[in-house]
Motif scaffolding. Structure first.
Motif, mmCIF file in Angstrom:
data_model
loop_
_atom_site.group_PDB
_atom_site.id
_atom_site.type_symbol
_atom_site.label_atom_id
_atom_site.label_comp_id
_atom_site.label_asym_id
_atom_site.label_seq_id
_atom_site.Cartn_x
_atom_site.Cartn_y
_atom_site.Cartn_z
ATOM 1 N N UNK A 73 0.828 -1.217 0.000
ATOM 2 C CA UNK A 73 0.000 0.000 0.000
ATOM 3 C C UNK A 73 0.856 1.257 0.000
ATOM 4 N N UNK A 74 1.924 1.263 0.795
ATOM 5 C CA UNK A 74 2.748 2.467 0.926
ATOM 6 C C UNK A 74 3.697 2.665 -0.248
ATOM 7 N N UNK A 75 4.289 1.573 -0.734
ATOM 8 C CA UNK A 75 5.422 1.708 -1.641
ATOM 9 C C UNK A 75 5.202 1.207 -3.068
ATOM 10 N N UNK A 76 4.295 0.249 -3.258
ATOM 11 C CA UNK A 76 4.168 -0.374 -4.571
ATOM 12 C C UNK A 76 3.000 0.140 -5.405
ATOM 13 N N UNK A 77 2.177 1.001 -4.830
ATOM 14 C CA UNK A 77 1.138 1.633 -5.630
ATOM 15 C C UNK A 77 -0.042 0.753 -5.961
ATOM 16 N N UNK A 78 -0.381 -0.202 -5.072
ATOM 17 C CA UNK A 78 -1.585 -0.986 -5.316
ATOM 18 C C UNK A 78 -2.818 -0.095 -5.261
ATOM 19 N N UNK A 79 -2.688 1.015 -4.568
ATOM 20 C CA UNK A 79 -3.688 2.077 -4.568
ATOM 21 C C UNK A 79 -2.945 3.409 -4.596
ATOM 22 N N UNK A 80 -3.617 4.427 -5.052
ATOM 23 C CA UNK A 80 -3.036 5.774 -5.050
ATOM 24 C C UNK A 80 -3.802 6.636 -4.061
ATOM 25 N N UNK A 81 -3.079 7.576 -3.417
ATOM 26 C CA UNK A 81 -1.654 7.880 -3.559
ATOM 27 C C UNK A 81 -0.784 6.834 -2.859
ATOM 28 N N UNK A 82 0.513 6.824 -3.190
ATOM 29 C CA UNK A 82 1.470 5.977 -2.498
ATOM 30 C C UNK A 82 2.792 6.738 -2.412
ATOM 31 N N UNK A 83 3.775 6.171 -1.718
ATOM 32 C CA UNK A 83 5.003 6.913 -1.407
ATOM 33 C C UNK A 83 6.221 6.045 -1.652
ATOM 34 N N UNK A 84 6.598 5.816 -2.903
ATOM 35 C CA UNK A 84 7.756 4.961 -3.185
ATOM 36 C C UNK A 84 9.037 5.530 -2.596
ATOM 37 N N UNK A 85 9.875 4.684 -1.993
ATOM 38 C CA UNK A 85 11.117 5.169 -1.360
ATOM 39 C C UNK A 85 12.239 5.341 -2.381
ATOM 40 N N UNK A 86 12.012 6.244 -3.341
ATOM 41 C CA UNK A 86 12.921 6.464 -4.459
ATOM 42 C C UNK A 86 13.242 7.952 -4.533
ATOM 43 N N UNK A 87 14.502 8.306 -4.467
ATOM 44 C CA UNK A 87 14.917 9.707 -4.357
ATOM 45 C C UNK A 87 14.373 10.578 -5.479
ATOM 46 N N UNK A 88 14.462 10.121 -6.728
ATOM 47 C CA UNK A 88 14.053 10.936 -7.870
ATOM 48 C C UNK A 88 12.627 11.451 -7.748
ATOM 49 N N UNK A 89 11.750 10.656 -7.122
ATOM 50 C CA UNK A 89 10.339 11.023 -6.990
ATOM 51 C C UNK A 89 10.174 12.326 -6.218
ATOM 52 N N UNK A 90 11.079 12.604 -5.300
ATOM 53 C CA UNK A 90 10.916 13.720 -4.375
ATOM 54 C C UNK A 90 11.747 14.947 -4.757
ATOM 55 N N UNK A 91 12.404 14.876 -5.922
ATOM 56 C CA UNK A 91 13.233 15.994 -6.368
ATOM 57 C C UNK A 91 12.884 16.345 -7.814
ATOM 58 N N UNK A 92 13.161 17.587 -8.228
ATOM 59 C CA UNK A 92 12.951 17.917 -9.645
ATOM 60 C C UNK A 92 13.701 16.929 -10.528
ATOM 61 N N UNK A 93 13.054 16.515 -11.617
ATOM 62 C CA UNK A 93 13.622 15.462 -12.459
ATOM 63 C C UNK A 93 15.020 15.820 -12.947
ATOM 64 N N UNK A 94 15.222 17.069 -13.335
ATOM 65 C CA UNK A 94 16.558 17.537 -13.696
ATOM 66 C C UNK A 94 16.634 19.044 -13.532
#
Length: 220
Positions: A73-94
């Motif tokens: 539920x928290x990390x894999x997106x079986x439902x939205x919203x979710x919160x994947x523990x991936x740095x890029x998600x939380x920062x501007x793409x470039x």
């Protein structure tokens, strides 16, 4: 105050222990958290590593089945919203203005600047990314494994720089989990303890060197 010589091996083991919280749940690990043995490990390893903390992860432990449900539920997106523990998600793409894509300054995308940088560091050390993390080299599990490698290999300067560059988004991850309509307390508790460890390591690294061997991180 811990007067013994800090053990890089203990810090390496401690970081890898916390990586377990953000990998897909392992039943034996979940039971170890529930039984309190992980708290004892954290206390012992953190003391030996020179970053002593008190651990209370048992309080928020889940059964294996509940842990899997929470992780999905928290990390894999079986439902939205979710919160994947991936740095890029939380920062501007470039921040590279040469990229002509409409989402370059937006958040929420994989394989951004941070992922490219981590990928480059991993290649520089000849480290391979597991298949399941190919499109997310800046997943928290990979970041902790990379930090553990640097610490265990004696690259304290590089480990400190990695902390500065790639762990500043953890409060955003914690906030995202807190806002989910799901029981993510065990992940929040683990993040809080992890941040205490990283802050203690950074503070210690400013004043002491665990090992003398270093390489030039600026080449990465």
């Amino acid at each position: 105050m811990n007067n013994t010589c800090p053990s890089p091996q203990a810090l390496q083991d401690l970081l890898r222990l916390f990586a377990e919280f953000f990998a897909f749940p392992d039943e034996d690990f979940c039971e170890a958290v529930r039984g309190g043995s992980v708290d004892l490990q954290v206390k012992e390893l953190s003391q030996r590593a020179g970053v002593p903390i008190e651990s209370e992860l048992e309080k928020d432990a889940l059964s294996y089945e509940e842990w899997v449900t929470s992780y999905n539920r928290c990390f894999l997106g079986v439902q939205k919203p979710f919160a994947p523990p991936i740095e890029s998600i939380y920062k501007p793409w470039t921040t590279d203005e040469s990229f002509q894509v409409p989402f370059k300054n937006q958040k929420g995308y994989l394989m951004g600047d941070s992922a490219q940088h981590v990928q480059h560091i991993l290649k520089s050390f000849g480290l391979e990314i597991p298949q399941e993390y190919t499109m997310m080299p800046d997943h928290l599990v990979i970041l902790l494994e990379l930090l553990a490698f640097l610490v265990g290999s004696g690259f304290e300067k590089e480990a400190k720089q990695l902390c500065q560059d790639h762990f500043d988004w953890l409060p955003d991850l914690q906030k995202a989990i807190e806002e989910l309509p799901a029981n993510g307390r065990i992940f929040i508790a683990a993040l809080r303890e992890l941040e205490d460890i990283l802050q203690a390591f950074m503070s210690h690294a400013r004043n002491h060197r665990l090992l003398k061997e270093t390489i030039d991180y600026s080449n990465f």
